[in-house]
Write a protein that holds these residues in place. Structure first.
Motif, mmCIF file in Angstrom:
data_model
loop_
_atom_site.group_PDB
_atom_site.id
_atom_site.type_symbol
_atom_site.label_atom_id
_atom_site.label_comp_id
_atom_site.label_asym_id
_atom_site.label_seq_id
_atom_site.Cartn_x
_atom_site.Cartn_y
_atom_site.Cartn_z
ATOM 1 N N GLY A 109 47.178 36.898 46.214
ATOM 2 C CA GLY A 109 47.576 36.922 47.615
ATOM 3 C C GLY A 109 46.423 37.160 48.577
ATOM 4 O O GLY A 109 46.586 36.946 49.786
ATOM 5 N N GLU A 110 45.270 37.574 48.069
ATOM 6 C CA GLU A 110 44.106 37.796 48.936
ATOM 7 C C GLU A 110 43.305 36.493 49.017
ATOM 8 O O GLU A 110 42.623 36.104 48.075
ATOM 9 N N GLU A 111 43.402 35.835 50.166
ATOM 10 C CA GLU A 111 42.772 34.535 50.349
ATOM 11 C C GLU A 111 41.401 34.611 51.025
ATOM 12 O O GLU A 111 40.793 33.578 51.325
ATOM 13 N N GLN A 112 40.898 35.814 51.275
ATOM 14 C CA GLN A 112 39.569 35.976 51.843
ATOM 15 C C GLN A 112 38.541 35.254 50.967
ATOM 16 O O GLN A 112 38.441 35.510 49.764
ATOM 17 N N PRO A 113 37.769 34.323 51.539
ATOM 18 C CA PRO A 113 36.749 33.646 50.725
ATOM 19 C C PRO A 113 35.559 34.552 50.434
ATOM 20 O O PRO A 113 35.184 35.398 51.256
ATOM 21 N N LEU A 114 34.974 34.367 49.280
ATOM 22 C CA LEU A 114 33.788 35.123 48.914
ATOM 23 C C LEU A 114 32.591 34.614 49.713
ATOM 24 O O LEU A 114 32.447 33.421 49.961
ATOM 25 N N VAL A 115 31.726 35.561 50.112
ATOM 26 C CA VAL A 115 30.558 35.279 50.943
ATOM 27 C C VAL A 115 29.344 35.893 50.254
ATOM 28 O O VAL A 115 29.428 37.008 49.724
ATOM 29 N N PRO A 116 28.202 35.201 50.227
ATOM 30 C CA PRO A 116 27.003 35.809 49.637
ATOM 31 C C PRO A 116 26.725 37.182 50.232
ATOM 32 O O PRO A 116 26.768 37.376 51.444
ATOM 33 N N GLY A 117 26.444 38.141 49.350
ATOM 34 C CA GLY A 117 26.202 39.522 49.770
ATOM 35 C C GLY A 117 27.373 40.449 49.527
ATOM 36 O O GLY A 117 27.212 41.665 49.551
ATOM 37 N N MET A 118 28.565 39.905 49.321
ATOM 38 C CA MET A 118 29.695 40.763 48.957
ATOM 39 C C MET A 118 29.450 41.373 47.589
ATOM 40 O O MET A 118 28.875 40.735 46.696
ATOM 41 N N CYS A 119 29.899 42.612 47.393
ATOM 42 C CA CYS A 119 29.803 43.303 46.106
ATOM 43 C C CYS A 119 31.177 43.850 45.745
ATOM 44 O O CYS A 119 31.847 44.443 46.585
ATOM 45 N N PHE A 120 31.565 43.680 44.505
ATOM 46 C CA PHE A 120 32.876 44.143 44.069
ATOM 47 C C PHE A 120 32.895 44.284 42.551
ATOM 48 O O PHE A 120 32.031 43.757 41.839
ATOM 49 N N SER A 121 33.892 45.008 42.070
ATOM 50 C CA SER A 121 34.067 45.170 40.633
ATOM 51 C C SER A 121 34.859 44.001 40.068
ATOM 52 O O SER A 121 35.674 43.386 40.747
ATOM 53 N N VAL A 122 34.593 43.694 38.803
ATOM 54 C CA VAL A 122 35.438 42.804 38.010
ATOM 55 C C VAL A 122 35.811 43.612 36.782
ATOM 56 O O VAL A 122 34.964 43.867 35.926
ATOM 57 N N GLU A 123 37.075 44.043 36.700
ATOM 58 C CA GLU A 123 37.453 45.056 35.706
ATOM 59 C C GLU A 123 38.848 44.844 35.126
ATOM 60 O O GLU A 123 39.748 45.669 35.311
ATOM 61 N N PRO A 124 39.050 43.764 34.386
ATOM 62 C CA PRO A 124 40.344 43.596 33.732
ATOM 63 C C PRO A 124 40.558 44.644 32.653
ATOM 64 O O PRO A 124 39.607 45.261 32.157
ATOM 65 N N GLY A 125 41.810 44.844 32.287
ATOM 66 C CA GLY A 125 42.127 45.806 31.239
ATOM 67 C C GLY A 125 43.449 45.487 30.578
ATOM 68 O O GLY A 125 44.279 44.738 31.110
ATOM 69 N N ILE A 126 43.639 46.046 29.415
ATOM 70 C CA ILE A 126 44.918 45.989 28.690
ATOM 71 C C ILE A 126 45.280 47.420 28.330
ATOM 72 O O ILE A 126 44.447 48.171 27.800
ATOM 73 N N TYR A 127 46.543 47.790 28.599
ATOM 74 C CA TYR A 127 46.993 49.175 28.422
ATOM 75 C C TYR A 127 48.293 49.163 27.625
ATOM 76 O O TYR A 127 49.331 48.718 28.118
ATOM 77 N N LEU A 128 48.214 49.631 26.390
ATOM 78 C CA LEU A 128 49.364 49.625 25.481
ATOM 79 C C LEU A 128 49.963 51.021 25.440
ATOM 80 O O LEU A 128 49.371 51.940 24.847
ATOM 81 N N PRO A 129 51.117 51.235 26.083
ATOM 82 C CA PRO A 129 51.675 52.585 26.240
ATOM 83 C C PRO A 129 51.827 53.328 24.916
ATOM 84 O O PRO A 129 52.303 52.771 23.922
ATOM 85 N N GLY A 130 51.357 54.580 24.932
ATOM 86 C CA GLY A 130 51.469 55.434 23.759
ATOM 87 C C GLY A 130 50.460 55.148 22.675
ATOM 88 O O GLY A 130 50.441 55.846 21.647
ATOM 89 N N ARG A 131 49.591 54.157 22.900
ATOM 90 C CA ARG A 131 48.663 53.756 21.839
ATOM 91 C C ARG A 131 47.204 53.841 22.299
ATOM 92 O O ARG A 131 46.482 54.749 21.935
ATOM 93 N N PHE A 132 46.758 52.888 23.110
ATOM 94 C CA PHE A 132 45.374 52.899 23.574
ATOM 95 C C PHE A 132 45.229 51.925 24.738
ATOM 96 O O PHE A 132 46.132 51.131 25.035
ATOM 97 N N GLY A 133 44.078 51.979 25.371
ATOM 98 C CA GLY A 133 43.755 51.047 26.446
ATOM 99 C C GLY A 133 42.326 50.573 26.323
ATOM 100 O O GLY A 133 41.499 51.194 25.645
ATOM 101 N N VAL A 134 42.032 49.460 27.001
ATOM 102 C CA VAL A 134 40.684 48.894 27.036
ATOM 103 C C VAL A 134 40.413 48.405 28.461
ATOM 104 O O VAL A 134 41.248 47.718 29.053
ATOM 105 N N ARG A 135 39.261 48.766 29.006
ATOM 106 C CA ARG A 135 38.816 48.218 30.287
ATOM 107 C C ARG A 135 37.309 47.991 30.219
ATOM 108 O O ARG A 135 36.577 48.811 29.654
ATOM 109 N N ILE A 136 36.867 46.885 30.781
ATOM 110 C CA ILE A 136 35.438 46.568 30.876
ATOM 111 C C ILE A 136 35.172 46.185 32.321
ATOM 112 O O ILE A 136 35.865 45.331 32.879
ATOM 113 N N GLU A 137 34.163 46.809 32.931
ATOM 114 C CA GLU A 137 33.930 46.636 34.367
ATOM 115 C C GLU A 137 32.447 46.533 34.683
ATOM 116 O O GLU A 137 31.643 47.338 34.229
ATOM 117 N N ASP A 138 32.134 45.521 35.486
ATOM 118 C CA ASP A 138 30.816 45.390 36.088
ATOM 119 C C ASP A 138 30.972 45.262 37.591
ATOM 120 O O ASP A 138 31.988 44.762 38.078
#
Length: 375
Positions: free
Chosen positions: A323-352
């Motif tokens: 839903g966020e249609e803001q176009p990316l512009v050179p100089g913007m900085c942001f995280s890219v951090e997908p994850g999977i979270y399995l309730p009661g068991r474990f989770g994984v996230r990797i972020e740069d």
């Protein structure tokens, strides 16, 4: 946020930022901007009041006059010493005087103004009482991209903060995890961030075993066990600019499923990072990362946005979300951090942290994204 930003910024840099802010306000249909102490004021002027105070301090930016900083008289010397002070007119007030009447005299009585999000309701209500026909919008609503595009000096600081976070990860991999509380490893992370130059630690998430299924678990008293997956997410401010990185480690050898889920998140993070380029809508980065996880059957377990902006605060616009249609512009900085979270068991996230370049994107974190085994 406390302290001043680095001296490499000059009064001319701050003047240019304030001029840019006034132009952006006009484009948004605002009569001007009212900026309270906090990250917006530091970014615009280099000034941070010495302490939280009930006394009104307010930067007034309007197109018909030079920038004015309304400041209590007892704090005027500190304001005058700020790097950006030559680009400002200081207007001090003494106890017993009405600062709202003095501030109101700088404004259009019926104007609509953008106000920094952290302004005190007390101050805004009293100003509105002095100018009953005026109206106000949150800066996040009116000018969400005000600080989003970083200049070359800011990108240098962002890269240095990312390198310090990377150095922290390289060191934390060497400590013992099994048999220690999450809070102890979290304290190690905080100490390492400071050792590598951070003046402010904003968060140290250490989420072991089933706690990893909670993306914002932070740290607790759980004792980390052999066989645990452990999500590490940490960051803060170095020289006034933010770091934020996540890696997921395993205590001892992982199961086939744990390794498969980690590999899937790594692939999603790679897909999201590859999608970064000028002109692409923020939501497309989210879609690219999310598709990898959804196609593998884990879509319902990716329960947060793919990323958030970062700069003089560790969370700010733009947001990488459907839903966020803001176009990316050179100089913007942001995280890219997908994850999977399995309730009661474990989770994984990797972020740069990723910055938009003229022809793509560049990661500001370089540590391995492979599953690391710790003791």
């Amino acid at each position: 946020m406390t302290g001043r930003t680095p001296a490499r910024f000059t009064a001319d840099d701050y003047r240019a930022r304030m001029e840019r802010a006034v132009r952006a306000a006009g484009d948004a249909g605002l009569a001007g901007l009212l900026v309270a102490p906090g990250p917006d004021m530091v970014w615009l002027t280099g000034y941070a009041p010495p302490a939280v105070t009930e006394r009104l301090t307010l930067l007034v930016l309007t197109p018909d006059r030079d920038p004015v900083l309304v400041v209590p008289a007892l704090e005027a010397p500190d304001a005058a010493a700020a790097v950006g002070a030559p680009a400002l007119t200081l207007r001090d007030w003494t106890d017993g005087k009405d600062p709202y009447a003095a501030t109101g005299a700088l404004l259009d009585t019926g104007g609509r103004y953008g106000v920094s999000d952290n302004a005190w309701a007390l101050h805004l209500l009293r100003l509105q009482k002095a100018l009953p026909d005026s109206s106000y919008d949150s800066l996040t609503e009116a000018l969400p991209m005000l600080r989003a595009v970083k200049d070359a000096a800011e990108l240098e600081l962002m890269a240095a903060a990312g390198a310090a976070a990377d150095a922290t990860y390289e060191e934390i991999r060497k400590v013992r995890f099994a048999g220690r509380r999450e809070s102890e490893v979290g304290a190690d992370l905080a100490g390492l961030l400071r050792r590598f130059g951070h003046s402010q630690v904003d968060f140290t998430i250490v989420a072991s075993g089933p706690n990893g299924a909670n993306p914002h678990h932070e740290v607790g008293d759980r004792v980390i066990e052999h066989g645990d997956m452990v999500v590490l997410d940490f960051g803060g401010l170095k020289d006034g600019y933010g770091s934020d990185t996540s890696r997921t480690v395993h205590v001892g050898e992982p199961t086939d499923e744990e390794r498969r889920v980690h590999d899937l998140v790594r692939e999603a993070q790679e897909a999201g990072s590859r999608a970064v380029r000028p002109g692409v809508a923020c939501q497309e980065v989210d879609r690219a990362a999310r598709a990898v996880i959804a196609d593998a059957g884990y879509g319902e377990y990716f329960i947060h946005r793919t990323g958030h902006g970062i700069g003089v605060t560790t969370h700010e616009p733009p947001y990488l979300i459907e839903g966020e249609e803001q176009p990316l512009v050179p100089g913007m900085c942001f995280s890219v951090e997908p994850g999977i979270y399995l309730p009661g068991r474990f989770g994984v996230r990797i972020e740069d942290i990723v910055t938009v370049t003229e022809d793509g994107g560049r990661r500001l974190n370089d540590t391995t994204r492979e599953l690391v085994i710790v003791d």
